[in-house]
Design an enzyme around this catalytic site. Structure first.
Site, PDB file in Angstrom:
ATOM      1  N   LYS A 136       2.257 -61.100  73.194  1.00  0.00           N
ATOM      2  CA  LYS A 136       2.386 -62.533  73.466  1.00  0.00           C
ATOM      3  C   LYS A 136       1.045 -63.256  73.372  1.00  0.00           C
ATOM      4  CE  LYS A 136       6.751 -62.303  75.901  1.00  0.00           C
ATOM      5  NZ  LYS A 136       7.043 -60.845  75.888  1.00  0.00           N
TER       6      LYS A 136
HETATM    7  C1  LIG Z   1       8.171 -60.291  75.307  1.00  0.00           C
HETATM    8  C2  LIG Z   1       8.086 -58.853  74.903  1.00  0.00           C
HETATM    9  C3  LIG Z   1       9.022 -58.278  74.012  1.00  0.00           C
HETATM   10  C4  LIG Z   1      10.189 -59.056  73.463  1.00  0.00           C
HETATM   11  O1  LIG Z   1       9.805 -60.038  72.545  1.00  0.00           O
HETATM   12  P1  LIG Z   1      10.828 -61.191  72.126  1.00  0.00           P
HETATM   13  O2  LIG Z   1      10.034 -62.118  71.282  1.00  0.00           O
HETATM   14  O3  LIG Z   1      11.304 -61.817  73.415  1.00  0.00           O
HETATM   15  O4  LIG Z   1      11.931 -60.545  71.385  1.00  0.00           O
HETATM   16  C5  LIG Z   1       8.826 -56.957  73.635  1.00  0.00           C
HETATM   17  N1  LIG Z   1       7.817 -56.217  74.131  1.00  0.00           N
HETATM   18  C6  LIG Z   1       6.910 -56.729  74.998  1.00  0.00           C
HETATM   19  C7  LIG Z   1       5.828 -55.850  75.522  1.00  0.00           C
HETATM   20  C8  LIG Z   1       7.007 -58.060  75.408  1.00  0.00           C
HETATM   21  O5  LIG Z   1       6.100 -58.564  76.276  1.00  0.00           O
END
Ligand SMILES: *Cc1c(COP(=O)(O)O)cnc(C)c1O
Length: 454
Positions: free
Chosen positions: A107
């Site tokens: 993120k």
């Molecule tokens: C948020 C997250 C996901 C999922 O991603 P999306 O964009 O919501 O599909 C997967 N792995 C980790 C470690 C995350 O923080």
């Protein structure tokens, strides 16, 4: 570039307004009017490639030299020279490590840039906003880190008291910036989310406090995530499939958009844990809501994948009215079905899906460690399991590694017996001082606190 809402009734906006709005006024999500093609990857750094690739999305709103500088600042926070290095783990299988940012999860790739974009746009407009959000762990820390240096942004993040991991909590509570406020709410993640929704629905409060959001439906987040699909393929030098551990469908949607823009992507493999609404959809052509069950990969413990709405809009040939009706039926009945021709055109040629439960997740983590000595986090392990289940002969697969193993030490220890060390740049996390406000699950108390944070 202009942006339209997936529900067809909100005003068209330019990039900067769509960035600040997040959700459209008709409840829809913003998408660009057209998908730009002829992608260019200029220069030699990840930041310069990102700036040139995303240029069509911000054209007319942010001068290109300024945008390039914002990308450069955003990606200087990553502790690998490649920003998102590609690592081989098997003859036809690679990991794209997206976790070298400040909070150790993918993120950061979007939220470091969002912080820069907010600061630039708000400075231009001489405005200030209050970002409020709820987190079950990863989003809150990445959002806080992204805006901690912003002059025109205050941020309040609510998390469920006692229900996030210690690493996640400390990543939020040890940021010593005056514009950052972390609140431990006596309640669940759903309670936190309901409080945030209630604040946004309280129009006088929302206006008076100039509330804003950076949740995963913000267009700029999806946009920033298209970049690494291109850079990974450039590094690999040939076409590939991508396996994406999925929760809100944001990351895998970014892959689908990259494909529309011209990235040489074979298949997009959607990896779910036991919260498998998407995998069941790909198997049955129908989405049925079930209660969320907690798993070892908590960032994917999601009942409804909000970003799926953007793909649904395409499947309805960009008819916002039809998309709205479909979503209303889903809300009423808990069931969303797509027509066979929609499925054949949009889903079957591109998407594959797999579900990995906790046992399979642990088994993958254990096997990878045994084979190579490499520790992988439980979300990445779901991606690896899905890549292996859906691999096609002769086609390499790139699995998106979405978190550093040290972010989920308990699961890693359980699978491998090894406690993963924090990387150097956050090694002092457990020595830093925490700042936490603890509040009851009460809208009035939370609103009073938010109002006091300006
Ligand atoms: C948020 C997250 C996901 C999922 O991603 P999306 O964009 O919501 O599909 C997967 N792995 C980790 C470690 C995350 O923080």
């Amino acid at each position: 570039m202009r942006y339209v809402s997936t529900r067809g009734r909100a005003a068209e906006l330019g990039f900067c307004d769509a960035l600040l709005a997040g959700l459209a006024t008709d409840g829809g999500l913003y998408v660009p009017k057209t998908w730009p093609t002829n992608p260019t990857l200029a220069g030699s750094t990840y930041a310069s490639k990102a700036a040139s690739l995303m240029a069509p999305y911000v054209e007319g709103e942010i001068p290109q030299d300024v945008f390039a500088q914002l990308c450069s600042t955003a990606y200087s926070a990553f502790r690998d020279p490649a920003v998102v290095p590609l690592v081989q783990i098997a003859p036809e299988h690679y990991l794209l490590e997206l976790f070298h940012g400040p909070t150790l999860a993918f993120k950061d790739v979007a939220l470091q840039l969002i912080g820069q974009l907010f600061d630039y746009v708000l400075t231009q407009r001489n405005q200030r906003v209050m970002i409020v959000g709820a987190t079950s762990g990863d989003t809150g820390s990445a959002a806080i880190d992204g805006v901690k240096g912003c002059k025109n942004v205050d941020i309040v993040i609510l998390y469920p008291n006692g229900r996030v991991s210690e690493v996640q909590r400390r990543q939020m509570t040890t940021i010593a910036s005056p514009n950052v406020h972390t609140v431990a709410v006596d309640g669940t993640f759903d309670d936190c989310q309901d409080l945030v929704k209630a604040m946004f629905n309280d129009a006088p409060f929302r206006e008076a406090n100039r509330l804003s959001a950076v949740n995963s439906i913000n267009w700029a987040r999806v946009m920033a995530q298209t970049v690494y699909y291109f850079t990974a393929l450039e590094t690999l030098g040939r076409s590939a499939s991508f396996s994406v551990p999925t929760g809100n469908f944001g990351n895998v949607l970014a892959g689908w958009i990259a494909k529309q823009m011209g990235a040489d992507i074979e298949k997009l493999i959607v990896g779910s844990n036991s919260n498998d609404i998407l995998t069941r959809f790909f198997e049955t052509h129908s989405m049925d809501m079930l209660p969320v069950v907690p798993t070892l990969s908590p960032s994917m413990d999601i009942q409804v994948s909000s970003n799926f709405e953007r793909l649904l809009f395409e499947m309805n040939n960009r008819d916002g009215g039809a998309t709205t009706e479909q979503l209303n039926r889903f809300r009423q009945s808990g069931k969303l079905s797509v027509e066979p021709d929609q499925y054949e055109k949009w889903i079957a040629p591109t998407f594959r899906a797999h579900r990995a439960n906790n046992d399979e997740t642990l088994a993958v983590m254990k096997r990878i460690y045994g084979e190579s000595g490499m520790l992988v986090d439980p979300h990445t392990a779901v991606g690896i399991a899905s890549a292996e289940a859906c691999a096609e002969p002769g086609v390499p697969t790139i699995t998106l590694a979405t978190a550093h193993p040290a972010k989920f030490p308990d699961a890693v220890k359980k699978a491998t017996g090894v406690h993963p060390a924090l990387p150097d740049h956050v090694a002092d996390l457990f020595d830093r001082e925490e700042r936490i406000v603890n509040l009851p699950n009460d809208l009035q108390a939370i609103e009073a606190f938010v109002a006091s944070c300006h």
